[in-house]
Design a protein around this motif. Sequence first.
Motif, mmCIF file in Angstrom:
data_model
loop_
_atom_site.group_PDB
_atom_site.id
_atom_site.type_symbol
_atom_site.label_atom_id
_atom_site.label_comp_id
_atom_site.label_asym_id
_atom_site.label_seq_id
_atom_site.Cartn_x
_atom_site.Cartn_y
_atom_site.Cartn_z
ATOM 1 N N GLY A 86 0.914 -5.021 13.729
ATOM 2 C CA GLY A 86 0.484 -4.957 12.331
ATOM 3 C C GLY A 86 0.157 -3.531 11.913
ATOM 4 N N VAL A 87 -0.620 -2.840 12.763
ATOM 5 C CA VAL A 87 -0.986 -1.441 12.474
ATOM 6 C C VAL A 87 0.279 -0.572 12.443
ATOM 7 C CG1 VAL A 87 -2.197 0.588 13.373
ATOM 8 C CG2 VAL A 87 -3.306 -1.650 13.414
ATOM 9 N N LEU A 88 1.158 -0.800 13.430
ATOM 10 C CA LEU A 88 2.418 -0.029 13.470
ATOM 11 C C LEU A 88 3.247 -0.288 12.214
ATOM 12 C CD1 LEU A 88 3.709 -0.404 17.136
ATOM 13 C CD2 LEU A 88 3.053 1.707 15.970
ATOM 14 N N GLY A 89 3.275 -1.557 11.774
ATOM 15 C CA GLY A 89 4.033 -1.926 10.575
ATOM 16 C C GLY A 89 3.534 -1.193 9.347
ATOM 17 N N VAL A 90 2.193 -1.109 9.212
ATOM 18 C CA VAL A 90 1.628 -0.393 8.060
ATOM 19 C C VAL A 90 2.032 1.080 8.127
ATOM 20 C CG1 VAL A 90 -0.524 0.381 6.991
ATOM 21 C CG2 VAL A 90 -0.310 -1.992 7.761
ATOM 22 N N CYS A 91 1.881 1.700 9.317
ATOM 23 C CA CYS A 91 2.249 3.123 9.474
ATOM 24 C C CYS A 91 3.735 3.325 9.184
ATOM 25 C CB CYS A 91 1.960 3.609 10.889
ATOM 26 S SG CYS A 91 0.233 3.525 11.326
ATOM 27 N N TYR A 92 4.566 2.442 9.722
ATOM 28 C CA TYR A 92 6.014 2.575 9.550
ATOM 29 C C TYR A 92 6.398 2.442 8.072
ATOM 30 C CZ TYR A 92 10.994 1.818 10.591
ATOM 31 O OH TYR A 92 12.361 1.915 10.657
ATOM 32 N N GLY A 93 5.824 1.428 7.416
ATOM 33 C CA GLY A 93 6.130 1.197 6.004
ATOM 34 C C GLY A 93 5.689 2.366 5.138
ATOM 35 N N VAL A 94 4.423 2.795 5.332
ATOM 36 C CA VAL A 94 3.889 3.895 4.517
ATOM 37 C C VAL A 94 4.663 5.180 4.814
ATOM 38 C CG1 VAL A 94 1.851 5.351 4.158
ATOM 39 C CG2 VAL A 94 1.596 2.868 4.298
ATOM 40 N N GLY A 95 4.934 5.438 6.101
ATOM 41 C CA GLY A 95 5.675 6.637 6.490
ATOM 42 C C GLY A 95 7.065 6.679 5.879
ATOM 43 N N SER A 96 7.731 5.518 5.861
ATOM 44 C CA SER A 96 9.100 5.509 5.333
ATOM 45 C C SER A 96 9.117 5.836 3.838
ATOM 46 C CB SER A 96 9.752 4.146 5.590
ATOM 47 O OG SER A 96 9.122 3.151 4.816
ATOM 48 N N VAL A 97 8.035 5.453 3.141
ATOM 49 C CA VAL A 97 7.960 5.745 1.703
ATOM 50 C C VAL A 97 7.589 7.206 1.478
ATOM 51 C CG1 VAL A 97 6.745 5.197 -0.450
ATOM 52 C CG2 VAL A 97 7.355 3.357 1.141
ATOM 53 N N LEU A 98 6.518 7.655 2.165
ATOM 54 C CA LEU A 98 6.003 9.004 1.918
ATOM 55 C C LEU A 98 6.916 10.088 2.482
ATOM 56 C CD1 LEU A 98 2.156 8.554 2.526
ATOM 57 C CD2 LEU A 98 3.448 8.443 0.376
ATOM 58 N N VAL A 99 7.457 9.862 3.678
ATOM 59 C CA VAL A 99 8.240 10.923 4.329
ATOM 60 C C VAL A 99 9.710 10.860 3.923
ATOM 61 C CG1 VAL A 99 8.907 11.943 6.543
ATOM 62 C CG2 VAL A 99 6.646 10.878 6.288
#
Length: 234
Positions: free
Chosen positions: A12-25
Amino acid sequence: MAGYREHISVSGVLGVCYGVGSVLVFGFSPVQGALAGILTWVAGMLPDLDSQTGKPVREVSSLFAAMVPLVTMQHLLAWAGDTETAVLLGVLTYALIRYGGAMLLAKVSVHRGMFHSIPALLIAAEVAYLGYKHDSIYVKMLMAGGVALGFFSHLLLDEVYSVEWTGIRLRLNKAAGSALKYSGKKLVPNVITYALLALFTYAILIDIGLIQDPVNNQRTPLLQHATEELPARQ
Ligand SMILES: [Zn+2]
């Protein structure tokens, strides 16, 4: 062995990081990021579909059965031709995976068998790539990457939990080496797993245009993908 709760929290934590990272980066849309994050989260529980006991497994299999028709909706719409047929196909897909899949799994799978392996991780990611219909190869790769990340977190956690601290020294319990593996002890599951891996890899090579499509004797123009840009740079 890591439990359901550990898996669900870490992925779940990885999913949030992955999702947010894909948008921001990388500049994917927030909806694409959210979907990729959810796939990461669900994939973090996927390998334990091979254990037939307990409520968590039933929950994971119903969640997974519900996700499949949703993620592949574009394919279903294309095949069906109209919305009603696509919805019917979606419901049938759900029922088939939820009940048929569960029955099949109960018959063929062994806990900590080939569901917990590197080739299974690759298969899951390839299925996500092929199942998610989108014009952009990057969006498909984002979804596949999420599945791979979640799946990997599961295998890694299972391995980490097989290390026991006895107070004096670390020792490996009997589950060590049973998650992050390339092949199992039994021949037939190994053959089936690698045959599936070869099949999906072949389908992907056709999809990206490296191999000619045997059905319509056409090749996806490689140039189409090569000139495609990451969303952030468009
Ligand atoms: Zn596991």
